[in-house]
Design a protein around this motif. Structure first.
Motif, short mmCIF file in Angstrom:
data_model
loop_
_atom_site.label_atom_id
_atom_site.label_comp_id
_atom_site.label_asym_id
_atom_site.label_seq_id
_atom_site.Cartn_x
_atom_site.Cartn_y
_atom_site.Cartn_z
N VAL A 114 -42.60 12.78 2.28
CA VAL A 114 -43.88 12.71 1.58
C VAL A 114 -44.47 11.34 1.83
O VAL A 114 -43.84 10.32 1.57
N ASP A 115 -45.69 11.29 2.38
CA ASP A 115 -46.37 10.01 2.59
C ASP A 115 -47.87 10.24 2.44
O ASP A 115 -48.29 11.25 1.89
N ARG A 116 -48.66 9.31 2.96
CA ARG A 116 -50.12 9.43 2.86
C ARG A 116 -50.73 9.32 4.24
O ARG A 116 -50.25 8.58 5.11
N SER A 117 -51.83 10.05 4.44
CA SER A 117 -52.56 10.00 5.70
C SER A 117 -53.50 8.80 5.70
O SER A 117 -53.61 8.07 4.71
N ALA A 118 -54.19 8.60 6.83
CA ALA A 118 -55.14 7.49 6.93
C ALA A 118 -56.28 7.63 5.93
O ALA A 118 -56.88 6.63 5.52
N SER A 119 -56.56 8.87 5.50
CA SER A 119 -57.62 9.10 4.51
C SER A 119 -57.10 9.06 3.09
O SER A 119 -57.80 9.50 2.17
N GLU A 120 -55.86 8.58 2.90
CA GLU A 120 -55.23 8.43 1.59
C GLU A 120 -54.84 9.76 0.95
O GLU A 120 -54.53 9.81 -0.24
N ALA A 121 -54.85 10.85 1.72
CA ALA A 121 -54.43 12.14 1.18
C ALA A 121 -52.90 12.24 1.23
O ALA A 121 -52.26 11.70 2.14
N THR A 122 -52.32 12.92 0.24
CA THR A 122 -50.88 13.17 0.27
C THR A 122 -50.56 14.03 1.49
O THR A 122 -51.25 15.00 1.79
N ARG A 123 -49.49 13.67 2.19
CA ARG A 123 -49.15 14.36 3.44
C ARG A 123 -47.68 14.76 3.39
O ARG A 123 -46.81 13.97 3.03
N LEU A 124 -47.41 16.01 3.74
CA LEU A 124 -46.06 16.55 3.72
C LEU A 124 -45.60 16.84 5.14
O LEU A 124 -46.33 17.43 5.93
N THR A 125 -44.38 16.44 5.45
CA THR A 125 -43.73 16.86 6.67
C THR A 125 -42.71 17.93 6.31
O THR A 125 -41.86 17.72 5.44
N LEU A 126 -42.82 19.09 6.96
CA LEU A 126 -41.99 20.25 6.62
C LEU A 126 -41.09 20.62 7.79
O LEU A 126 -41.48 20.52 8.95
N ASP A 127 -39.87 21.05 7.47
CA ASP A 127 -39.02 21.70 8.46
C ASP A 127 -38.68 23.10 7.96
O ASP A 127 -39.20 23.55 6.94
#
Length: 684
Positions: A114-127
């Motif tokens: 779980v991190d943030r994108s350049a636009s400050e949106a929450t970003r999920l990496t999924l497997d």
């Protein structure tokens, strides 16, 4: 004496430094692999393997002959070829499906990051990904999704299984030829699709998993605890240096730290690993020394080294294991290993071992700023302090030794990393030394010891005491960053250099460090050539995005953009690479385009370019082709007028972003497809 014997004699003097040259040769092979325009075939790899084996055998033979020095040369060539094979093997090992079409539909997967994108949106990496109507063999191993719109139905945590309706596509290529290629980074991270959702993400199953997921969950919980205790700017900084999670930091704070050349304090790297393990080692050693008679029965120095190494391993796992942290841990492992064997700890050999380990395991890290800056700083620091240690005149007063060392370390590290920071981030901090002198000692004497104390007190429920105390030195560091960045002329901006600049700078630095005597002065030559090439860097006269939605034309005022909004990421990167980081609307207001909205025109030294966008663009195509030399259309043309040089959406999908260079012989066109070549991460 024959020329061959003379050459052998000169090379034999370097035989004692074979370990130091090994990562250089291996890195040269890795770099050669990434510079190829086409992936080698099976026969080519067989030939490379045979040649590497042959040169290694030849080197072994030379060691037992009268030309022993030539073994150094043969082994070097073998190491270069080995680096080529290591990079190719790594590329195959990480091979995973990449989405080759635009997907819209249900997405299910387990959260691993779980991190943030350049636009400050929450970003999920999924497997463990599942996509509607996509066969498992074609489903990416990992996907990255940014959460936009109305969320709130999910509190993301590693290990959760989630579902959403998302737009996905394969990783995008560079926004200009020769630019940063996200596709390559995604390939080695096994990310086969990226996208976004505006629908709420939903929880399907609670957190579960082992290994990486458990560590990620621990990191998330520690981050949440730190922010709960310190719900302010100091808390976000503390979270960044303890778990590597920068998602809570606002952009202004990061920009202030970067402008003051203090952004390295956020990266869990050599500084943090050295401060943490050094504090644990020193504190435990002194604590054990206070036990009567213990030092006579137990080698307390070695006990402290073992515990400090375990603390470093835990910190490595907690940080997420980026390249800089891995390099730092390998360095401290070699250092404490030397302590256990009663050897000198800090040497260039330790740096070489760390570089070899990382290049063998993650050869792709050679192309990343973290690897380059980390090893540049570490190599320079070890070389300089090693030279000072061996210099008879180096004997400052004991009280001044610490402050003088801080000044030297900050200066050396700043000079060593400056070219790499400027090339990758297009900024130069003119007062970075001032900021580091004011902030780094506070980081080492207060912030990191308090972080260790917080970890020790946390199981007792008293960790908040150390965290509360930690916020005050952190606020000092942030105040220093803002003060220095606010000084007039504190931050300079430079254009991106050509492809040869950083390799030449690296060559110059290695010559100065690895060679002996007057030969070290030769390192100034490639550095001078690199700086000359950088000064003469030729930025593209025209840039076109892969979507055809934005065109940028270079003018005396700077790059003018055809639209005030849209393709914002490409616009920002173009302007930063020009060394001119203004906003898109300011660049649009520059005098470079004329004509009405949707049919913007620019003069390219006697040639005419027309950019057609929006409703009615296809209907204006014939008229635009009649008066223009080049036409860019943000959609696919139904029919191309005869003799029209047209780059429409269909053509740009094949070529990628374009760079145009007007000349006497006409327009020279470079495309991402040409510069990127046919590599595993570029071919769909």
């Amino acid at each position: 004496m024959t020329p061959l014997a003379r050459l052998s004699g000169r090379l034999e003097r370097l035989s004692g430094r074979l370990l130091l040259f090994a990562p250089v040769c291996l890195g040269l092979g890795v770099g050669s692999y990434f510079s190829l325009s086409e992936e080698p075939g099976a026969l080519a790899w067989v030939l490379v393997g045979l040649c590497a084996t042959g040169f290694a055998a030849l080197g072994w033979h030379f060691r037992r002959s009268r030309y022993a020095g030539l073994s150094f040369l043969a082994m070097g060539v073998a190491a270069v070829l080995a680096g080529l094979m290591v990079a190719g093997l790594r590329s195959e090992i990480v091979r995973a499906p990449v989405l080759d079409f635009r997907y819209y539909g249900a997405v299910e997967g387990r959260v691993v990051k779980v991190d943030r994108s350049a636009s400050e949106a929450t970003r999920l990496t999924l497997d463990r990904v599942r996509l509607d109507r996509v066969a498992p063999a074609r489903t990416p191993e990992r996907v990255r999704v940014s959460l936009h719109g109305r969320q709130g139905f999910l509190d993301p945590e590693p290990g959760q299984r989630v579902a959403m309706t998302a737009f996905l596509s394969g990783p995008e290529g560079p926004v200009e030829p020769g630019g940063f290629d996200f596709r390559r980074m995604a390939w080695f991270d096994r990310i086969g699709a990226v996208g976004y959702t505006r629908a709420p993400a939903l929880l399907l199953a609670p957190p579960e998993g082992r290994g990486e997921v458990l560590v990620s969950r621990l990191r998330a919980r520690i981050s949440a605890w730190v922010l709960e205790v310190l719900p302010n700017e100091a808390g976000t900084f503390a979270t960044a240096i303890t778990t590597g999670d920068r998602s809570a930091m606002d952009r202004d704070t990061v920009d202030a730290l970067r402008g003051a050349n203090l952004a390295h304090l956020l990266a869990i790297s050599g500084l943090h690993m050295g401060l943490l393990t050094g504090f644990v080692f020193a504190a435990l050693r002194y604590a054990l020394a206070l036990v009567p008679g213990l030092a006579d029965r137990v080698a307390i120095r070695k006990v402290a080294a073992v515990v400090a190494l375990q603390a470093g391993a835990f910190y490595l796992a907690l940080s997420g294991g980026n390249v800089a942290t891995e390099r730092a841990f390998i360095m401290v492992a070699v250092m404490f290993g030397a302590v256990l064997m009663d050897r000198r700890a800090l040497t260039l050999r330790a740096v070489a071992v760390a570089a070899l380990a990382i290049l063998l395991v993650q050869p792709e890290s050679l192309t990343e700023p973290g690897f380059q800056m980390s090893f540049a700083a570490t190599t320079a620091l070890v070389a300089v302090f090693g030279a000072l240690r061996d210099w008879p005149a180096w004997n400052p007063p004991r009280l001044l030794r610490g402050p003088i060392s801080v000044v030297i370390a900050s200066s050396v590290a700043g000079i060593a990393t400056a070219p790499f920071a400027a090339a990758h981030f297009n900024i130069v901090s003119h007062y970075g030394l001032l900021a580091n002198l004011a902030a780094v000692p506070v980081m080492g004497t207060l912030v990191m010891p308090l972080a260790v104390l917080a970890a020790l007190l946390a199981p007792l429920g008293l960790g908040w005491i150390a965290l509360d105390l930690m916020q005050y030195p952190i606020m000092w560091i942030l105040a220093v960053a803002r003060f220095v960045t606010g000084l007039e002329g504190a931050v300079g901006h430079v254009p991106s250099p050509g492809a040869a600049v950083l390799p030449l700078v690296t060559l110059g630095g290695l010559v100065a460090v690895l060679l002996a005597g007057r030969w070290r002065l030769a390192g100034a030559v490639p550095v001078a050539v690199a700086l000359a090439l950088w000064v003469e860097a030729d930025r593209p006269a025209v840039l076109v995005t892969a979507s055809g939605g934005l065109v940028g034309v270079m003018t005396p005022e700077g790059r003018a953009l055809s639209k005030p909004r849209g393709d914002g990421f490409a616009a920002r990167v173009w302007l930063e690479n020009d060394g001119d980081p203004v906003t898109q609307d300011i660049a649009h207001a520059r005098r470079g385009f004329d004509g009405e909205a949707g049919a913007r025109e620019a003069d390219l030294g006697g040639r005419r370019l027309v950019h057609l966008t929006g409703r009615g663009a296809r209907e204006r195509l014939a008229a635009a082709c009649a008066r223009a030399d080049v036409v860019v259309l943000s959609m696919t043309a139904e029919a191309v007028p005869p003799g029209c040089t047209l780059y429409d959406e269909a053509a740009l999908q094949a070529t990628g972003a374009l760079a145009l260079y007007p000349g006497a012989a006409g327009l020279r066109v470079e495309s991402v497809a040409e510069t990127g070549g046919r590599r595993p991460w570029t071919v769909r």
